[in-house]
Design a protein around this motif. Structure first.
Motif, PDB file in Angstrom:
ATOM      1  N   PRO A  50      24.242  -2.494  19.648  1.00  0.00           N
ATOM      2  CA  PRO A  50      23.063  -3.323  19.925  1.00  0.00           C
ATOM      3  C   PRO A  50      22.231  -3.473  18.657  1.00  0.00           C
ATOM      4  O   PRO A  50      22.052  -2.508  17.899  1.00  0.00           O
ATOM      5  CB  PRO A  50      22.312  -2.532  20.991  1.00  0.00           C
ATOM      6  CG  PRO A  50      23.324  -1.584  21.562  1.00  0.00           C
ATOM      7  CD  PRO A  50      24.236  -1.241  20.432  1.00  0.00           C
ATOM      8  N   VAL A  51      21.723  -4.677  18.407  1.00  0.00           N
ATOM      9  CA  VAL A  51      20.900  -4.935  17.227  1.00  0.00           C
ATOM     10  C   VAL A  51      19.653  -5.700  17.642  1.00  0.00           C
ATOM     11  O   VAL A  51      19.622  -6.361  18.690  1.00  0.00           O
ATOM     12  CB  VAL A  51      21.671  -5.738  16.152  1.00  0.00           C
ATOM     13  CG1 VAL A  51      22.862  -4.940  15.642  1.00  0.00           C
ATOM     14  CG2 VAL A  51      22.129  -7.094  16.692  1.00  0.00           C
ATOM     15  N   ARG A  52      18.618  -5.612  16.813  1.00  0.00           N
ATOM     16  CA  ARG A  52      17.389  -6.358  17.029  1.00  0.00           C
ATOM     17  C   ARG A  52      16.948  -6.971  15.708  1.00  0.00           C
ATOM     18  O   ARG A  52      17.091  -6.366  14.649  1.00  0.00           O
ATOM     19  CB  ARG A  52      16.279  -5.443  17.575  1.00  0.00           C
ATOM     20  CG  ARG A  52      16.536  -4.936  18.984  1.00  0.00           C
ATOM     21  CD  ARG A  52      15.400  -4.075  19.479  1.00  0.00           C
ATOM     22  NE  ARG A  52      15.624  -3.646  20.858  1.00  0.00           N
ATOM     23  CZ  ARG A  52      14.792  -2.863  21.531  1.00  0.00           C
ATOM     24  NH1 ARG A  52      13.698  -2.405  20.951  1.00  0.00           N
ATOM     25  NH2 ARG A  52      15.063  -2.515  22.786  1.00  0.00           N
ATOM     26  N   PHE A  53      16.375  -8.167  15.809  1.00  0.00           N
ATOM     27  CA  PHE A  53      15.865  -8.846  14.619  1.00  0.00           C
ATOM     28  C   PHE A  53      14.840  -9.869  15.078  1.00  0.00           C
ATOM     29  O   PHE A  53      14.675 -10.115  16.266  1.00  0.00           O
ATOM     30  CB  PHE A  53      17.003  -9.515  13.845  1.00  0.00           C
ATOM     31  CG  PHE A  53      17.738 -10.576  14.616  1.00  0.00           C
ATOM     32  CD1 PHE A  53      17.367 -11.916  14.533  1.00  0.00           C
ATOM     33  CD2 PHE A  53      18.813 -10.245  15.447  1.00  0.00           C
ATOM     34  CE1 PHE A  53      18.038 -12.890  15.253  1.00  0.00           C
ATOM     35  CE2 PHE A  53      19.486 -11.217  16.163  1.00  0.00           C
ATOM     36  CZ  PHE A  53      19.098 -12.544  16.076  1.00  0.00           C
ATOM     37  N   LYS A  54      14.156 -10.475  14.130  1.00  0.00           N
ATOM     38  CA  LYS A  54      13.162 -11.494  14.455  1.00  0.00           C
ATOM     39  C   LYS A  54      13.665 -12.865  14.052  1.00  0.00           C
ATOM     40  O   LYS A  54      14.231 -13.039  12.970  1.00  0.00           O
ATOM     41  CB  LYS A  54      11.834 -11.189  13.758  1.00  0.00           C
ATOM     42  CG  LYS A  54      11.080 -10.037  14.395  1.00  0.00           C
ATOM     43  CD  LYS A  54       9.671  -9.921  13.857  1.00  0.00           C
ATOM     44  CE  LYS A  54       8.904  -8.827  14.593  1.00  0.00           C
ATOM     45  NZ  LYS A  54       7.501  -8.720  14.082  1.00  0.00           N
ATOM     46  N   ALA A  55      13.432 -13.830  14.935  1.00  0.00           N
ATOM     47  CA  ALA A  55      13.767 -15.210  14.626  1.00  0.00           C
ATOM     48  C   ALA A  55      12.797 -15.732  13.572  1.00  0.00           C
ATOM     49  O   ALA A  55      11.787 -15.100  13.256  1.00  0.00           O
ATOM     50  CB  ALA A  55      13.686 -16.064  15.892  1.00  0.00           C
ATOM     51  N   LEU A  61      14.293 -10.916  18.940  1.00  0.00           N
ATOM     52  CA  LEU A  61      15.576 -11.207  19.576  1.00  0.00           C
ATOM     53  C   LEU A  61      16.465  -9.972  19.510  1.00  0.00           C
ATOM     54  O   LEU A  61      16.240  -9.066  18.702  1.00  0.00           O
ATOM     55  CB  LEU A  61      16.283 -12.380  18.878  1.00  0.00           C
ATOM     56  CG  LEU A  61      15.557 -13.722  18.874  1.00  0.00           C
ATOM     57  CD1 LEU A  61      16.331 -14.730  18.039  1.00  0.00           C
ATOM     58  CD2 LEU A  61      15.351 -14.239  20.288  1.00  0.00           C
ATOM     59  N   ASP A  62      17.469  -9.946  20.367  1.00  0.00           N
ATOM     60  CA  ASP A  62      18.451  -8.870  20.313  1.00  0.00           C
ATOM     61  C   ASP A  62      19.845  -9.456  20.431  1.00  0.00           C
ATOM     62  O   ASP A  62      20.015 -10.628  20.756  1.00  0.00           O
ATOM     63  CB  ASP A  62      18.208  -7.840  21.414  1.00  0.00           C
ATOM     64  CG  ASP A  62      18.445  -8.410  22.801  1.00  0.00           C
ATOM     65  OD1 ASP A  62      19.614  -8.457  23.225  1.00  0.00           O
ATOM     66  OD2 ASP A  62      17.469  -8.813  23.459  1.00  0.00           O
ATOM     67  N   VAL A 112      24.322 -13.256  20.038  1.00  0.00           N
ATOM     68  CA  VAL A 112      22.859 -13.299  20.011  1.00  0.00           C
ATOM     69  C   VAL A 112      22.320 -13.685  21.382  1.00  0.00           C
ATOM     70  O   VAL A 112      22.763 -14.676  21.971  1.00  0.00           O
ATOM     71  CB  VAL A 112      22.361 -14.313  18.957  1.00  0.00           C
ATOM     72  CG1 VAL A 112      20.842 -14.451  19.018  1.00  0.00           C
ATOM     73  CG2 VAL A 112      22.810 -13.897  17.555  1.00  0.00           C
ATOM     74  N   ASN A 113      21.369 -12.919  21.874  1.00  0.00           N
ATOM     75  CA  ASN A 113      20.671 -13.279  23.106  1.00  0.00           C
ATOM     76  C   ASN A 113      19.467 -14.148  22.742  1.00  0.00           C
ATOM     77  O   ASN A 113      18.334 -13.679  22.640  1.00  0.00           O
ATOM     78  CB  ASN A 113      20.261 -12.029  23.878  1.00  0.00           C
ATOM     79  CG  ASN A 113      21.463 -11.348  24.516  1.00  0.00           C
ATOM     80  OD1 ASN A 113      22.344 -12.009  25.055  1.00  0.00           O
ATOM     81  ND2 ASN A 113      21.508 -10.033  24.436  1.00  0.00           N
ATOM     82  N   PHE A 114      19.768 -15.414  22.511  1.00  0.00           N
ATOM     83  CA  PHE A 114      18.757 -16.403  22.123  1.00  0.00           C
ATOM     84  C   PHE A 114      17.753 -16.611  23.259  1.00  0.00           C
ATOM     85  O   PHE A 114      18.003 -16.237  24.410  1.00  0.00           O
ATOM     86  CB  PHE A 114      19.441 -17.717  21.772  1.00  0.00           C
ATOM     87  CG  PHE A 114      20.499 -18.139  22.763  1.00  0.00           C
ATOM     88  CD1 PHE A 114      20.171 -18.721  23.967  1.00  0.00           C
ATOM     89  CD2 PHE A 114      21.854 -17.917  22.489  1.00  0.00           C
ATOM     90  CE1 PHE A 114      21.145 -19.102  24.888  1.00  0.00           C
ATOM     91  CE2 PHE A 114      22.835 -18.295  23.406  1.00  0.00           C
ATOM     92  CZ  PHE A 114      22.474 -18.887  24.602  1.00  0.00           C
ATOM     93  N   ARG A 115      16.626 -17.227  22.948  1.00  0.00           N
ATOM     94  CA  ARG A 115      15.621 -17.482  23.995  1.00  0.00           C
ATOM     95  C   ARG A 115      16.235 -18.369  25.073  1.00  0.00           C
ATOM     96  O   ARG A 115      17.008 -19.285  24.785  1.00  0.00           O
ATOM     97  CB  ARG A 115      14.365 -18.099  23.401  1.00  0.00           C
ATOM     98  CG  ARG A 115      14.490 -19.491  22.874  1.00  0.00           C
ATOM     99  CD  ARG A 115      13.328 -19.809  21.953  1.00  0.00           C
ATOM    100  NE  ARG A 115      13.429 -19.024  20.729  1.00  0.00           N
ATOM    101  CZ  ARG A 115      12.406 -18.816  19.882  1.00  0.00           C
ATOM    102  NH1 ARG A 115      11.219 -19.306  20.143  1.00  0.00           N
ATOM    103  NH2 ARG A 115      12.584 -18.109  18.776  1.00  0.00           N
ATOM    104  N   GLY A 116      15.925 -18.041  26.317  1.00  0.00           N
ATOM    105  CA  GLY A 116      16.588 -18.661  27.447  1.00  0.00           C
ATOM    106  C   GLY A 116      17.582 -17.721  28.097  1.00  0.00           C
ATOM    107  O   GLY A 116      17.918 -17.886  29.271  1.00  0.00           O
TER     108      GLY A 116
END
Length: 239
Positions: A50-55, A61-62, A112-116
């Motif tokens: 699992p990873v996390r970052f900022k758009a 986002l994760d 990527v678990n994009f917005r939505g």
């Protein structure tokens, strides 16, 4: 069972597609029933992180990175795999056959678990409404840039592959970021947003038309501006 004496349960992981067991609640002993894919050896499967970052607009986002076995964890050829849906669906840490297949061939896999995407509440899901070809694609592109910036992905060896909405994203991704990807693979994707109102299974019911109105809208110019078939002249990589 009805008296609670037997309990069926399922165990799986990122490298194991899963096994069913039967537990005797009186003796507390569990017996294996069957594996869902006995031909899969978990020790030969890749680990998923699992990873996390900022758009680019600051939204958190994760996602999931799957690293190929017995390879360096830096400067790897990478495949971006956008999930389908796009709503109420998300990529998780558990076993993923596409990711494992690609990792088995030596590729780093980014999901990527994009917005939505599902799993983060209605506000996050609604943030993807009307953003199929814009902000959602930018989230995916930002994920690729994050993987490059952290040294995981070789910027000269990146492709994108997906099915359904992921197939749409595969082709829209190379339109929005023409120099980021070397190829695109779209599987069973939607490539003409306007056509969804006249053909296909979604438009065949009132609920389906209501859904399309909510998530896409009726602006024909915007629909065309976010449809890969209308933008094919902008695609300069193998599809």
């Amino acid at each position: 069972d009805q008296d609670g004496g037997k309990l069926l349960f399922f165990v799986s992981s990122d490298r194991d597609p899963g096994t069913y067991y039967l537990l005797d609640t009186q003796t507390h002993k569990a017996g294996k029933l069957f594996s869902t894919a006995p031909w899969i050896d978990p020790t030969h499967m890749a680990t998923r992180f699992p990873v996390r970052f900022k758009a680019s607009d600051g939204t958190a986002l994760d996602g999931i990175l799957t690293f190929p076995l017995h390879r360096s964890d830096h400067h790897l050829p990478m495949v971006l795999v956008p999930h389908g849906g796009p709503y109420e669906i998300h990529d998780s840490w558990y076993f993923d056959s596409d990711a494992q297949f690609l990792a088995n061939r030596g590729y780093l896999v980014l999901q990527v678990n994009f917005r939505g995407s599902g799993g983060r509440g209605t506000a996050f899901q609604h943030a993807g409404y009307g953003e199929w070809g814009d902000r959602i694609q930018q989230d995916l592109i930002d994920g690729v840039k994050w993987a490059i910036a952290n040294g995981f992905a070789d910027p000269d060896r990146i492709c994108v592959y997906g099915g359904s909405f992921g197939g749409y994203s595969a082709l829209m991704g190379v339109v929005r970021a023409p120099h980021l990807f070397k190829c695109a693979i779209g599987y069973a994707g939607v490539y003409d947003l306007g056509m969804m109102y006249s053909k296909g299974d979604i438009q065949s019911t009132k609920a389906g038309v209501s859904y399309l109105s909510t998530v896409l809208g009726h602006d024909r110019a915007k629909l065309a501006a976010n449809s890969p078939d209308k933008l094919a002249n902008k695609i300069d990589v193998p599809v």
